[in-house]
Enzyme design. Structure first.
Site, mmCIF file in Angstrom:
data_model
loop_
_atom_site.group_PDB
_atom_site.id
_atom_site.type_symbol
_atom_site.label_atom_id
_atom_site.label_comp_id
_atom_site.label_asym_id
_atom_site.label_seq_id
_atom_site.Cartn_x
_atom_site.Cartn_y
_atom_site.Cartn_z
ATOM 1 N N HIS A 1 74.805 42.085 47.054
ATOM 2 C CA HIS A 1 74.176 40.938 47.696
ATOM 3 C C HIS A 1 74.412 39.645 46.930
ATOM 4 C CE1 HIS A 1 70.463 38.854 49.465
ATOM 5 N NE2 HIS A 1 71.182 39.204 50.509
ATOM 6 N N LYS B 1 76.177 36.242 45.322
ATOM 7 C CA LYS B 1 77.055 35.156 45.774
ATOM 8 C C LYS B 1 77.476 34.377 44.535
ATOM 9 C CE LYS B 1 74.013 35.829 49.366
ATOM 10 N NZ LYS B 1 72.732 36.523 49.258
ATOM 11 N N ASP C 1 87.727 28.297 36.714
ATOM 12 C CA ASP C 1 88.256 28.036 35.375
ATOM 13 C C ASP C 1 87.282 28.395 34.258
ATOM 14 O OD1 ASP C 1 90.596 27.124 36.519
ATOM 15 O OD2 ASP C 1 90.031 25.011 36.426
ATOM 16 N N HIS D 1 66.142 30.465 54.313
ATOM 17 C CA HIS D 1 66.799 31.572 53.620
ATOM 18 C C HIS D 1 66.811 31.363 52.106
ATOM 19 C CE1 HIS D 1 70.458 34.112 52.593
ATOM 20 N NE2 HIS D 1 69.765 34.948 53.355
ATOM 21 N N LYS E 1 65.839 31.252 48.238
ATOM 22 C CA LYS E 1 65.143 32.223 47.382
ATOM 23 C C LYS E 1 64.852 31.527 46.055
ATOM 24 C CE LYS E 1 68.696 34.842 49.566
ATOM 25 N NZ LYS E 1 68.077 35.622 50.565
ATOM 26 N N ASP F 1 54.666 25.745 37.049
ATOM 27 C CA ASP F 1 54.089 24.881 36.004
ATOM 28 C C ASP F 1 55.022 23.803 35.456
ATOM 29 O OD1 ASP F 1 51.829 26.379 36.280
ATOM 30 O OD2 ASP F 1 51.931 27.357 34.326
#
Length: 484
Positions: free
Chosen positions: A225, A227, A232, A402, A404, A409
C-alpha cells in the site's frame, strides 16, 4: 459406490467443508490472535459453509515472520550499515530535539533503536494538498532527474495522469537514467501496450505479489500500500496520493478527491531508499547491487527532524500503529486526526477516549460517504463511544477525503499511507513520515482546520437516535471489521 457418492454429493461436500473448517478453527485458536478477530473468522467458517473457507484462505492466513516474507537482509550490506551509522542523530542533537518537544521524546525513542527508522535531522519538507500540486512538483522533479528514479506505488494506472507520468519515466530511461519501478498487482492496472513501451524504453518494472485475477481480489491480503518516489537519492515523496486520474479532480463531473502528500529533500530520503530496496529485493528475487550512489551526500540547510516508520508482514512490530498510539497517549493539548477509513483496534479507541476525557481536544475527520458501504457502516459503529467521551467527529462533505494525517500539540505530525484500520496496522505494507517540528505541525494543523470548513459535525444526541435498522447494519458490518 459411485451411486452413493452421486446421491450424497451435497452431504459429502458439507462434511469435507466442516473438516477443513475444523482444521482452520484449531489453527486460528492456536495463534492466540485478537479475540474479536478470532470470533469473526470462526463465525464465518461455521455459519457460512464454503464461502467461509474461501474468506479464511484468502484473507485469514497469517504470514508474518514466515518464509513468504523472509526477504534477504540487505541491511547487513556494508553500504547500508555505513549509511545507517552516518544517519544516526547525535546525542547533542537528540537533546536539542528533546527540549524542542517539551521532553516528549518517548515517540522518538520508540523507533530510535531500529536501524531501519533512524531520526534524521537535515530535511526540508513540503505538504502537498491534493493531486494537482503533488503531480506538478513530482513531474518537475522527475524531469530534472540526473542519475536514477525509483518508484513504488499501490495504484498505478495508465489513464491520463498515469500515462503522463509513465511517459516521463520512459523519456528519462531513454536518456540513460536507471529507472526502477514496482507496483501492486491488485491496486494497479497497466495495459500490455504500456508495459511493452516501458520495456522498450529500458524501465525495469515488477508487480508486487502478482495475482491471477486482480479485479476479483481487491481485498486480498498482504498488498503493498506504499506510495514512494525517489529522485537521485535526494528528493522523496510519500503520502496518500496514488498515480490515477481519481486523485487529480479532472472535470466538473468528477467526485472531489481531497488528499495530502509529502515532499522531502534531505536525509530522510535515504531511509525511503532503504525501504524501496527491500521491496525491490523481494519482487525481483535476484541479487541486487547496493550502490553508494543510491545514498549520496545531501546539502540541506534546513533542520526538520523526520523519522520514517514502515510496517508490514515483514516487520517484527506494528511500528506505525505503535507510533500513533504513543503520540495519542502523550498528547496534552490536542489531537487532530484525518483518515478515510476509521476501523481501529481497541487500543486506539481507548487511547482517544482517555485523551478526550482528561481534557485533550480530540477531533476526527472522516468521509461522509466512503468508497465502500461496508467500511462506512463499520466506521459508524465505532463513533458512539468516542462521541460519548467528548471526541469531536466531523464528516467531510465536499467529496471523498483520503488524507491520512495526524497532528499533536504543535510538536508532532505524521503523514503517509497508513489508514486507521486493521488492514493498515497489521496486514498491508505501509510507510509514514513522523515529523517533529513546531512550525510544520502548525502548518498541518491549519490544513486540518481548513478541511473543517467542508465538514459537518456529528451531534451526539442526534447520533444515538438513529434507527435500530441503521444500528443493526453497523453492527453486522463491524463483525467484518477485522477482515476489511
Amino acid at each position: 459406490m459411485i451411486d452413493y457418492v452421486t446421491s450424497n454429493t451435497w452431504v459429502i461436500l458439507i462434511v469435507i467443508n466442516y473438516l477443513l473448517a475444523l482444521g482452520a478453527v484449531i489453527t486460528i485458536l492456536l495463534k492466540n490472535i485478537n479475540p474479536t478477530k478470532t470470533i469473526s473468522y470462526i463465525m464465518v467458517l461455521v455459519f457460512v459453509p464454503f464461502f467461509g473457507l474461501f474468506v479464511y484462505y484468502m484473507f485469514g492466513q497469517e504470514y508474518r515472520k514466515t518464509k513468504l516474507f523472509n526477504r534477504k537482509d540487505i541491511s547487513n550490506t556494508s553500504v547500508i550499515k555505513s549509511v545507517g551509522k552516518n544517519l544516526r542523530i547525535k546525542e547533542r542533537d537528540l537533546e536539542k530535539l528533546n527540549v524542542a518537544l517539551d521532553d516528549k521524546i518517548k515517540l522518538v525513542k520508540l523507533l530510535k533503536a531500529s536501524e531501519k527508522s533512524p531520526v534524521t535531522l537535515k530535511n526540508k519538507i513540503d505538504f502537498l494538498v491534493n493531486g494537482k500540486l503533488k503531480f506538478e512538483r513530482l513531474f518537475q522533479d522527475l524531469k530534472n532527474a540526473k542519475n536514477y528514479i525509483h518508484i513504488e506505488y499501490y495504484v498505478l494506472k495508465d489513464d491520463n495522469i498515469g500515462t503522463e507520468f509513465l511517459d516521463i519515466l520512459c523519456s528519462k530511461a531513454k536518456e540513460g537514467l536507471e529507472v526502477k519501478m514496482t507496483y501492486d498487482d491488485v491496486g494497479s492496472k497497466l495495459s500490455a501496450k504500456m508495459k511493452r513501451k516501458m520495456n522498450e524504453s529500458g524501465i525495469e518494472h515488477h508487480p508486487f505479489m502478482p495475482v491471477w485475477f486482480s479485479s476479483l481480489t481487491g481485498k486480498s491480503n498482504y498488498r503493498n500500500h506504499r506510495k514512494i518516489a525517489i529522485i537521485d537519492g535526494e528528493i522523496g515523496y510519500v503520502g496518500g496520493i496514488n498515480i490515477s486520474d481519481s486523485y487529480v479532480n479532472y472535470g466538473d463531473d468528477a467526485r472531489y478527491w481531497r488528499d495530502t502528500h509529502l515532499r522531502i529533500h534531505g536525509e530522510a530520503v535515504k531511509v525511503l531508499q532503504f525501504h524501496f530496496l527491500t521491496t525491490w529485493d523481494f519482487v525481483t528475487e535476484q541479487e541486487i547491487e547496493i550502490k553508494k550512489e543510491y545514498f549520496p551526500e545531501i546539502e540541506c540547510d534546513y533542520e526538520i527532524p523526520v523519522q520514517i516508520a514502515a510496517s508490514g508482514p515483514d516487520t517484527d512490530w506494528a511500528n506505525i500503529m505503535e507510533a500513533i498510539l504513543t503520540a495519542i497517549n502523550n498528547a496534552e493539548k490536542y489531537i487532530y486526526l484525518t483518515t478515510p477509513y476509521f476501523i481501529p483496534n481497541d487500543q486506539i479507541v481507548t487511547a482517544l477516549q482517555i485523551a478526550s476525557r482528561i481534557g485533550v481536544d480530540v477531533k476526527l475527520i472522516i468521509p461522509k460517504k466512503a468508497d465502500s458501504l461496508i467500511a462506512e457502516r463499520a466506521t459508524a459503529s465505532y463513533l458512539e463511544p468516542l462521541l460519548e467521551a467528548g471526541v469531536d467527529v466531523f464528516l467531510y462533505t465536499k467529496g471523498f477525503i483520503h488524507a491520512k494525517t495526524m497532528v499533536v500539540d504543535d510538536m508532532f505530525s505524521t503523514i503517509g499511507t497508513c489508514n486507521m484500520d486493521n488492514r493498515s496496522f497489521n496486514i498491508n505494507f505501509e510507510i509514514n513520515a513522523l515529523i517533529y517540528h513546531k512550525e510544520k505541525s502548525i502548518e498541518l494543523k491549519n490544513i486540518f482546520l481548513d478541511d473543517l470548513e467542508n465538514c459537518e459535525q456529528i451531534e451526539y444526541e442526534r447520533w444515538i437516535e438513529r434507527s435500530k435498522f441503521c444500528k443493526l447494519q453497523e453492527s453486522f458490518s463491524r463483525l467484518w471489521a477485522p477482515l476489511l
